[in-house]
Design a protein around this motif. Structure first.
Motif, short mmCIF file in Angstrom:
data_model
loop_
_atom_site.label_atom_id
_atom_site.label_comp_id
_atom_site.label_asym_id
_atom_site.label_seq_id
_atom_site.Cartn_x
_atom_site.Cartn_y
_atom_site.Cartn_z
N ALA A 217 -44.77 -20.40 -23.87
CA ALA A 217 -44.75 -21.10 -25.16
C ALA A 217 -45.98 -22.00 -25.30
CB ALA A 217 -43.48 -21.92 -25.29
N ILE A 218 -46.35 -22.69 -24.19
CA ILE A 218 -47.54 -23.54 -24.24
C ILE A 218 -48.78 -22.70 -24.46
CG2 ILE A 218 -49.00 -25.10 -22.88
CD1 ILE A 218 -46.46 -26.12 -21.52
N GLN A 219 -48.89 -21.61 -23.73
CA GLN A 219 -50.07 -20.75 -23.83
C GLN A 219 -50.18 -20.11 -25.22
OE1 GLN A 219 -52.31 -20.75 -21.52
NE2 GLN A 219 -53.69 -19.33 -22.59
N ALA A 220 -49.03 -19.72 -25.80
CA ALA A 220 -49.06 -19.08 -27.14
C ALA A 220 -49.59 -20.03 -28.20
CB ALA A 220 -47.65 -18.60 -27.50
N HIS A 221 -49.28 -21.30 -28.06
CA HIS A 221 -49.80 -22.26 -29.04
C HIS A 221 -51.27 -22.58 -28.76
CE1 HIS A 221 -50.04 -25.34 -31.99
NE2 HIS A 221 -50.13 -26.33 -31.11
N LEU A 222 -51.65 -22.67 -27.49
CA LEU A 222 -53.04 -22.95 -27.17
C LEU A 222 -53.96 -21.85 -27.68
CD1 LEU A 222 -52.79 -24.34 -23.52
CD2 LEU A 222 -53.12 -25.63 -25.63
N THR A 223 -53.49 -20.60 -27.66
CA THR A 223 -54.30 -19.47 -28.12
C THR A 223 -54.09 -19.16 -29.60
OG1 THR A 223 -52.57 -17.94 -27.40
CG2 THR A 223 -54.34 -18.44 -25.82
#
Length: 849
Positions: free
Chosen positions: A349-355
């Motif tokens: 979830a963190i990575q999906a928002h960062l990208t």
């Protein structure tokens, strides 16, 4: 170029002070010397006109042409700042000087005076000029022209007699231009100087010295134009206009550049002040944020992505029993505190928002408490980006362990809808009851109930079948579920109805945001099999209070609000208020009584005559419906047509009126042996129905009304809202010899292009325009519509004629037909027959002049 100046002495340019509220105050506010000077100029101008004014007009056509040209040129003005006052420069001097050459000094004083009057009265930017300034400007121009004429004569010229030789005209032109320039600018500069306490020289040299070339350019152009006129080479006149315009344009650009520089300086000062204010506001905002974080029940976190530095607030740590001083300093420290099963989802979830795969970061997961248990938390956040890359991620975290426990336990029960696997009505009622109980114990624990009814679901079932309808409901439920917050509950109440229990509602804005989010989600098309289907819903909202006790009452109120939203146009939402319940009961009773009245033929058709204005002969009738209530009161259509429109009862009501009116008028046509016309109002909703034309044809056939005597009155909205069927319906109606009238013309929003595209047979002038006829300044619109109908070859009927003055005004406009209370009130069929026997209402009409 006419550098003639018009004066503005009332301090409109004075910073920090409002302009005078009364024109007289502006004169009294001037210094005594300024008032004396203004009065002297006005008196001198009056004397000049009295002794040297024109006694006759030798060439009226040339005089009128020059007047019109000067008036037109007066509209091209350049405003020049004069300290706390202002002055206008105009290019009409060229026209005035040409008049001096062609028609002489006396008539030119009139031309210039009219030009000054027009500039002073019609061209002001903010409000009407006071009388003294209008008169002063006019007098100044009269004196200026008289002085220019004397100078012209002194140098051997003869005003009004154009000498085509260069030697004969050069000296008089130069002298008169110089006199015009000096006299005109000196008068205005003196008035401004006296009004503002400055020297005449400083005002003159700073504001008028630079305008001198324009007088000579204008004079030269005037000479050229006069020669071209005198030699009848009018086609070359534009060549004389070009230098005047270019000179005027150059001055305008110069003044605008000065004004732009001044505005730029003011903007810099303003921006500096705004910057200081923004810095102070930022400091206050930072302090408020610190207080909010300290007092919040949520945990706050902030992660510097590049440095991998994590900040967690004391409340964040207390959720899992950690002392505030314990360190959670990196993202890895955070991940290790999560339940092992939830770590991949948290990282993803963190990575999906960062990208940027997701617009925001939001997840529910479990954190390990220091006592070995786990706490369910709802974590949300958003990234700060630079050049498209996330550099910081911050947000909050809420303990939802209790809400999660309730939700998980409910999932184990059998109180779910079989199709969507959502909680059913029974479970939803239980959840609402729990919310009521919790709020009664803890008033701050707000909640709201949303009642959702899908718009147009029946048509989906009818068009695609029930299997596709079930798939659509399942897709709807999944879509809605994704838009809810943790702790909120979506339930299927039955059919195409859903309910939402929104917890932790603090303000109505919170629940309105939820409703808007749900409707936005439904706006995206659904793919059912191979077909795309669009969804929409009407939502009723009721916010629970500590006084709320009954689940039934809450659901009933939400249902009432939903129907209010549906009545307002569908695809919207409404918040319930106490007045809605009473209004719903009253509306339901009223609708039931109206439906019964239509079914039992308790509606009465009244008729109002339409007369021919020149002869007062009754040419036709308009059918108007009335409803006789049980108490004997006769209700006008304005009291029930809106309800009929909203409920669809307008369809059977109109068909009933159409049939009965056609039969009655057909009987009168046969009785009196003449082609009496019948007008019937048609709702826009009715006009779009597929069976409408067939119903009209049926009424014509069954009544045997004479062909070509039925007129249908439609609102302007039909031309726009139902343009896809208007052309086809118009063609079929004309084939039936049924005329179309545009009702209440001028009050809607149909443009003239629609009248050309769908030409109707007649316009009905709305009574609001007729009512103002005969009052000063209020005849324009009505008269314009009468002329429009005549130009388009359409008939015209004026409605609401109630006075003799209305008739006289309509006769003057050559309006052919009218109706209103002056001729007759709407009458029942039995009362109308004697009036028809007389064939006219001449007794009520004023005598034709």
């Amino acid at each position: 170029m006419h550098s003639m100046t018009s004066l503005d002495l009332d301090g409109r340019g004075r910073r920090g002070q409002a302009p005078s509220s009364e024109p007289e105050d502006a004169l009294r506010s001037q210094p005594p010397a300024a008032r004396l000077f203004v009065g002297a100029i006005i008196a001198a101008g009056a004397l000049v006109l009295a002794f040297w004014g024109p006694r006759h007009v030798p060439n009226p056509i040339l005089f009128a042409t020059l007047l019109a040209a000067s008036a037109l040129a007066s509209s091209l003005r350049l405003r020049v700042p004069l300290g706390v006052s202002s002055s206008n420069l105009s290019i009409s001097y060229s026209v005035d000087f040409a008049a001096l050459l062609l028609i002489g000094t006396e008539l030119t004083m009139i031309v210039a005076g009219v030009s000054a009057w027009l500039q002073s009265t019609l061209g002001h930017d903010q409000k009407r000029n006071p009388v003294f300034r209008v008169v002063f400007n006019t007098a100044a121009l009269v004196l200026t022209v008289r002085a220019a004429g004397w100078a012209f004569e002194f140098m051997g010229g003869q005003p009004g007699v154009l000498d085509l030789s260069l030697r004969g005209i050069a000296k008089p032109v130069v002298a008169s231009a110089l006199a015009y320039y000096l006299v005109n600018t000196s008068i205005v500069a003196t008035a401004v100087a006296l009004a503002n306490g400055r020297s005449v020289w400083s005002v003159w040299q700073s504001n008028f010295l630079w305008t001198a070339p324009s007088y000579y350019v204008g004079a030269g152009a005037a000479v050229a134009a006069a020669i071209l006129w005198q030699t009848q080479q009018w086609w070359l006149l534009p060549l004389a206009v070009a230098p005047v315009y270019l000179t005027f344009r150059s001055y305008r650009m110069y003044v605008e550049r000065l004004q732009l520089t001044e505005r730029h300086k003011e903007e810099v000062v303003r921006l500096h002040g705004d910057t200081l204010a923004a810095l102070q506001a930022a400091k206050r905002s930072e302090k408020r944020y610190e207080l909010a974080v300290d007092g919040s029940n949520d945990g706050i976190w902030d992660w510097d992505v590049a440095a991998d530095a994590l900040y967690c607030s004391p409340r964040w740590k207390l959720m899992i029993g950690m002392p505030p001083d314990d360190s959670v300093a990196t993202l890895e420290d955070w991940i290790q505190l999560a339940d092992e099963e939830d770590r991949p989802a948290l990282q993803q979830a963190i990575q999906a928002h960062l990208t940027s795969e997701r617009s925001h970061f939001e997840i529910e997961y479990r954190l390990r408490h220091v006592d070995g248990t786990f706490r369910w938390v709802h974590c949300r956040g958003i990234a700060e980006r630079e050049d498209g890359h996330a550099v910081r991620l911050a947000g909050s975290q809420t303990d939802i362990t209790e809400q999660r426990r309730i939700r998980d336990s409910l999932a184990q029960q059998a109180q779910h809808d079989a199709l969507t696997d959502l909680p059913n009505r029974t479970l939803f009622r239980e959840l609402v009851q729990r919310a009521i109980a919790q709020t009664s114990r803890t008033p701050s624990a707000g909640y709201a109930v949303l009642f959702i009814d899908l718009d147009g679901f029946k048509s989906i079932n009818d068009t695609h079948g029930h299997v596709s309808g079930d798939r659509f409901l399942k897709a709807i439920s999944r879509r809605l579920q994704t838009q809810l917050r943790p702790g909120d509950v979506l339930a299927r109440l039955g059919g195409d109805e859903f309910g939402v229990l929104a917890q932790n509602i603090e303000t109505t804005n919170d629940v309105c945001t939820i409703a808007e989010r749900l409707q936005e989600a439904l706006a995206e098309p659904f793919l059912i099999g191979t077909q795309k289907v669009r969804g929409a819903a009407s939502i009723g909202i009721v916010v629970g209070t500590p006084e709320s006790k009954s689940v039934d009452a809450l659901l009933r109120d939400a249902d009432i609000a939903m129907y209010r939203a549906k009545a307002a146009g569908r695809g919207g939402y409404e918040l319930f208020d106490a007045a809605m319940h009473a209004a719903a009961l009253k509306r339901l009773t009223f609708e039931t009584e109206l439906r019964r009245a239509i079914e039992r033929n308790h509606l009465t058709v009244f008729y109002q005559p339409i007369v021919q204005l020149p002869s007062a002969r009754i040419m036709g009738l308009e059918a108007l419906v009335r409803w006789e209530r049980a108490d004997g009161r006769m209700m006008p259509p304005s009291d029930f047509i809106a309800v009929a429109e909203e409920t669809g009862l307008v369809v059977p009501l109109t068909y009933q009126v159409l049939g009965r009116a056609c039969h009655q008028v057909a009987a009168w046509q046969q009785m009196f042996g003449r082609p009496l016309d019948l007008s019937v109002n048609i709702s826009s909703k009715l006009f779009s129905r597929p069976e409408f034309i067939d119903k009209v044809e049926e009424a014509l056939r069954e009544s045997s009304i004479l062909p070509g005597t039925l007129r249908l009155e439609i609102p302007e909205s039909v031309l726009i809202d139902y343009s896809d069927v208007v052309g086809h319906h118009f063609d079929r109606l004309r084939a039936l010899q049924v005329a179309l009238h545009l009702d209440n013309f001028g009050t809607g929003y149909a443009s003239l292009s629609y009248l050309q595209r769908y030409p109707v047979d007649a316009l009905k002038l709305d009574k609001s325009f007729v009512a103002t006829m005969g009052t000063p300044g209020n005849d324009g619109i009505g008269g314009a519509i009468v002329k429009l109908a005549r130009e388009l070859g359409m008939g015209l009927i004026a409605e609401g004629v109630e006075t003799v003055t209305h008739v006289e005004q309509l006769r003057a406009l050559d309006c052919p037909h009218a109706q209103g209370y002056l001729f007759s009130r709407p009458l029942t069929a039995s009362d109308m027959a004697p009036l028809l026997a007389s064939e006219s209402v001449a007794a009520e009409m004023p005598a034709a002049s």
